[in-house]
Design a protein around this motif. Sequence first.
Motif, PDB file in Angstrom:
ATOM      1  N   SER A   1       0.820  -1.206   0.000  1.00  0.00           N
ATOM      2  CA  SER A   1       0.000   0.000   0.000  1.00  0.00           C
ATOM      3  C   SER A   1       0.860   1.264   0.000  1.00  0.00           C
ATOM      4  N   GLN A   2       0.390   2.291  -0.692  1.00  0.00           N
ATOM      5  CA  GLN A   2       1.114   3.558  -0.782  1.00  0.00           C
ATOM      6  C   GLN A   2       0.720   4.529   0.330  1.00  0.00           C
ATOM      7  N   MET A   3       0.045   4.024   1.365  1.00  0.00           N
ATOM      8  CA  MET A   3      -0.353   4.850   2.488  1.00  0.00           C
ATOM      9  C   MET A   3      -0.304   4.020   3.764  1.00  0.00           C
ATOM     10  N   ILE A   4      -0.282   4.682   4.890  1.00  0.00           N
ATOM     11  CA  ILE A   4      -0.393   3.991   6.171  1.00  0.00           C
ATOM     12  C   ILE A   4      -1.869   3.670   6.396  1.00  0.00           C
ATOM     13  N   HIS A   5      -2.166   2.404   6.423  1.00  0.00           N
ATOM     14  CA  HIS A   5      -3.541   1.954   6.688  1.00  0.00           C
ATOM     15  C   HIS A   5      -3.483   1.179   8.004  1.00  0.00           C
ATOM     16  N   ALA A   6      -3.810   1.873   9.085  1.00  0.00           N
ATOM     17  CA  ALA A   6      -3.630   1.310  10.429  1.00  0.00           C
ATOM     18  C   ALA A   6      -4.966   0.920  11.048  1.00  0.00           C
TER      19      ALA A   6
END
Length: 355
Positions: A168-173
């Motif tokens: 993923s190109q983002m932080i998905h927390a």
Amino acid sequence: MTKKRILFLGETYRADAITWMNGLRDFGDFEIVTWELQTANNGINRLFRLLELAKALLTIKKIAKRLHPDMIIAERTTSYGFLAAYSGIQPIAIAQQGITDLWPENTITYPLKKRIQKYAFQKANLIHAWGEAMADHIKVSGDYCNKIMILPKGINLDFFEFQDASHSQMIHAVVTRSLFPEYQHLLILKAFGILKQKNIPFKLVIIGDGPEMKNLKSAARQLQIANETEFTGWIENTKIPTYLQAANYYISTPVTEGVSASLFEAMACGCFPIVSDLPGNQHWIQQKINGILVGVENEFNLAEELQWAFRNPEFTQKVILANRKFVEENANYKINMKKIALKYHELIAAVSTTV
């Protein structure tokens, strides 16, 4: 052969309790009957819960006489564990839920809790420590080493399946702890507020419900991260894997920790773990080897470590693959619950021969 009956004392809605009971049914062929306190354990309700607990001393005796269980098991050594010890049923297995059930230590009930716990430990035939850090507290409390079983219940790996979302190109927390102050969701929100200021893309999913919900939603708005933050509220345990599999980071920052099934679930599903630097986590997570440990009072530390992990995708991908294997070897529900069920049968057989 007659099916053995176990009386379970504890909060039956909790995922940990459900795992425990289901494992005993599936791998021990036990019949499980349950009893639990009805008063909530918060605020002014704590006083009423203590009164209910006192009344329960007679109730448990009556249940034991009516149901004739072959064994009694209980979670929390200072409440249900005490009732189990007082019930007169043999054998007794009790489980310490946190690193210590005497938390918090700065309350007027601490001396009473300590005496109650000692009584429960003395009467128990088996004391469950779901991890080494919990066992250390039990050992300090007295000479109970021969009663301790150090083994997590584990998680169902068929249910919590692995999925690699590290690309993923983002932080998905994702956060899966109940919304109570001790889990410090506000610290997590503040850390993501810092990420927002640095224009780092993210999505934060907070699963669960609790008394802090309103305050946390207000904080998300004030920190200007409401659009990036999803509060799911309470959801069924069966839906949690979907959220974990979609995320690439798992965050948990409580001020105290025993053995977290939520951590195992996240590791199994492929989330990179960032958790409180506490003894309960240190046994499972080694700093920047298979996760990250952070201070429990510092949102800046959490924000920095999130940035570091996000900028090192090759490292995080290697970690999540290794963590899945680690959980398979150390927290497999099918293996661990078979061992626990077998131990219970051995205890029942031993008591039967002495009667």
